[in-house]
Design a protein around this motif. Structure first.
Motif, PDB file in Angstrom:
ATOM      1  N   UNK A 340      20.229  66.094  51.621  1.00 47.46           N
ATOM      2  CA  UNK A 340      21.366  66.424  50.766  1.00 47.46           C
ATOM      3  C   UNK A 340      22.340  67.357  51.478  1.00 47.46           C
ATOM      4  N   UNK A 341      21.828  68.351  52.185  1.00 52.33           N
ATOM      5  CA  UNK A 341      22.710  69.285  52.904  1.00 52.33           C
ATOM      6  C   UNK A 341      23.430  68.570  54.039  1.00 52.33           C
ATOM      7  N   UNK A 342      22.747  67.708  54.780  1.00 54.89           N
ATOM      8  CA  UNK A 342      23.358  67.017  55.922  1.00 54.89           C
ATOM      9  C   UNK A 342      24.518  66.127  55.489  1.00 54.89           C
ATOM     10  N   UNK A 343      24.353  65.432  54.367  1.00 51.22           N
ATOM     11  CA  UNK A 343      25.358  64.452  53.965  1.00 51.22           C
ATOM     12  C   UNK A 343      26.379  65.002  52.967  1.00 51.22           C
ATOM     13  N   UNK A 369      27.869  64.749  47.811  1.00 51.69           N
ATOM     14  CA  UNK A 369      28.294  64.015  48.991  1.00 51.69           C
ATOM     15  C   UNK A 369      28.891  62.665  48.649  1.00 51.69           C
ATOM     16  N   UNK A 370      29.001  61.789  49.641  1.00 50.86           N
ATOM     17  CA  UNK A 370      29.622  60.472  49.422  1.00 50.86           C
ATOM     18  C   UNK A 370      28.763  59.527  48.589  1.00 50.86           C
ATOM     19  N   UNK A 371      27.461  59.834  48.441  1.00 52.51           N
ATOM     20  CA  UNK A 371      26.581  58.960  47.670  1.00 52.51           C
ATOM     21  C   UNK A 371      26.219  57.690  48.434  1.00 52.51           C
ATOM     22  N   UNK A 422      27.853  62.263  44.079  1.00 58.77           N
ATOM     23  CA  UNK A 422      27.009  62.042  45.256  1.00 58.77           C
ATOM     24  C   UNK A 422      25.731  61.289  44.893  1.00 58.77           C
ATOM     25  N   UNK A 423      24.676  61.587  45.612  1.00 54.75           N
ATOM     26  CA  UNK A 423      23.394  60.920  45.408  1.00 54.75           C
ATOM     27  C   UNK A 423      22.466  61.834  44.609  1.00 54.75           C
ATOM     28  N   UNK A 424      21.751  61.227  43.674  1.00 56.00           N
ATOM     29  CA  UNK A 424      20.723  61.960  42.941  1.00 56.00           C
ATOM     30  C   UNK A 424      19.385  61.249  43.142  1.00 56.00           C
TER      31      UNK A 424
END
Length: 435
Positions: A340-343, A369-371, A422-424
């Motif tokens: 999560x931190x990287x993206x 992020x972009x998800x 973002x992504x979950x």
């Protein structure tokens, strides 16, 4: 070594011998009862046949070894007129009707009756009847005893014929090769052996899947390691060719970064190998507090988040205890937070939460992020998969490791969009209800 064929032969023959013994005893008892009936009738007829005989003064006949009967005759005053055996052990007293008399010479069966002024008693030793009954039972069982060896050979042949499908099954197992495992042919297999064949086919299927996974893992690992190792070789050559200290320092920095990426990749590969569901030495599960795990793990990622001005924190931490491998869950959480931190772009947000829903404890990591598009969310769980156009450095193993650890814990893994776009990633564990 135990032999089913020999065990069945011994067991069946033993059972047959026991049955023959029981049958022989039953035959003996039946014959004994029949002989008792016939002999009792003969005793009465013998006594009746003596009613017209004339007996004068008391007399004792010479013993005849061939005669199984003892005849005694008394007159109306109790004087014995006749005794067929001089040394009879029978008492000098008659009881009318049928009686069984215990003597020093064994039991005797006697019949006594009054005919006119005389009392006639005919007695016979019971051993004679027992001998006749035993001979009758032996004559009945002799053909079966003679046929017992033939029966043993027949059982040996039939059992061997019945076990022939197991021998064919053994040949089929021996014919299997690690590089080409296939299901065993169940045609002609007896119903009793069908569960064994099904179990072996299931085992072979799992083994084939494991071997295929290992071969794919080795091939993918070799492919992924080739690129960073080649880059390290080139960076080493550039370092050797550096013309001044500044150029050498820059080359060494690039070499150091390449080494760190290679070390990270190798560590991820080792973690993935240990996270395989069928890996040897599976760890023991113990009670793990998810909220406490999050509190202890997040500080380790805080420096990277601060360096990129990312808001890393826990939105909700409900108390939830699950049965799990604490080290594996720590790896799972570390990979989710690290991804999560990287993206997530600089200045973004990463939220970690623990909540209860549907009887499970859900560990959630969401970012801004972009998800990931819905069509690729399953693909990113594969080893070494990286989305096209992604320039963020990584090995493509983070989510694959998360998937393997979730499978080991029978947990539910879902990927969807977060509220921030973002992504979950959500991992649902079974809540431990007992100690």
């Amino acid at each position: 070594m135990n032999s089913i064929r020999r065990t069945l032969l011994v067991s069946l023959l033993s059972a047959i011998v026991v049955v023959l013994g029981i049958g022989g005893y039953a035959t003996y008892r039946t014959a004994h009862d029949e002989i008792d009936t016939v002999m009792d009738y003969n005793l009465r007829q013998f006594a009746l046949s003596l009613r017209d005989q004339r007996f004068g003064q008391p007399a004792v006949s010479a013993p005849d070894a061939a005669l199984d009967f003892v005849i005694q005759i008394w007159d109306g005053h109790g004087l014995r007129l006749y005794l067929s055996h001089p040394h009879s052990v029978l008492p000098d007293l008659a009881r009318f009707g049928y009686t069984t008399i215990d003597t020093s010479d064994g039991q005797w069966r006697a019949f006594a009756m009054s005919l006119g002024d005389r009392v006639i008693q005919i007695a016979q030793p019971m051993r004679v009847r027992s001998r006749l009954a035993a001979n009758a039972a032996l004559r009945t069982l002799t053909p079966l005893l003679v046929a017992l060896p033939l029966l043993g050979l027949l059982i040996w042949y039939l059992v061997g014929r019945g076990l022939r499908p197991l021998e064919q099954l053994a040949r089929g197992v021996r014919a299997q090769r690690p590089e080409a495992l296939g299901p065993l042919d169940a045609a002609g297999v007896p119903a009793e052996a069908r569960p064994l064949v099904d179990a072996l086919n299931g085992l072979l299927g799992r083994l084939e899947a494991t071997l295929a996974s290992q071969r794919a893992f080795v091939a993918d690992a070799a492919h992924e390691l080739r690129t960073p190792l080649t880059a390290l070789q080139l960076q080493l050559q550039l370092t050797e060719r550096a013309r001044d200290a500044a150029e050498r320092e820059q080359a060494l920095a690039d070499l150091r970064a390449g080494l760190m990426r290679s070390i990270h990749l190798v560590n991820q590969l080792l973690t993935l190998a240990r996270a395989e569901p069928d890996a040897d030495g599976a760890s023991r599960h113990e009670p793990v507090d998810l909220a406490a795990l999050v509190r202890s793990e997040l500080p380790a990622h805080a420096p990277l988040a601060e360096a990129r001005h990312i808001d890393l924190g826990a939105a909700e931490l409900a108390e939830a205890t699950v049965a799990a491998d604490a080290a594996a869950l720590r790896t799972l959480l570390a990979n989710l937070v690290d991804n999560a931190i990287r993206y997530t772009p600089d200045g973004g947000r990463v939220d970690v939460a623990v909540a209860h829903e549907g009887g499970r404890a859900w560990l959630t990591v969401a970012d801004s992020g972009p998800g990931i598009p819905p069509g690729e969310r399953e693909r990113v769980l594969d080893r070494f998969y990286r989305r096209a156009g992604t320039d963020t450095p990584g090995s493509g193993l983070g989510l694959a490791i998360v998937k393997r650890i979730a499978e080991r814990h029978d947990a539910v893994l879902t990927l969807d969009a977060s509220e921030a776009g973002g992504l979950r990633v959500r991992v649902g564990f079974r809540i431990q209800t007992g100690p």
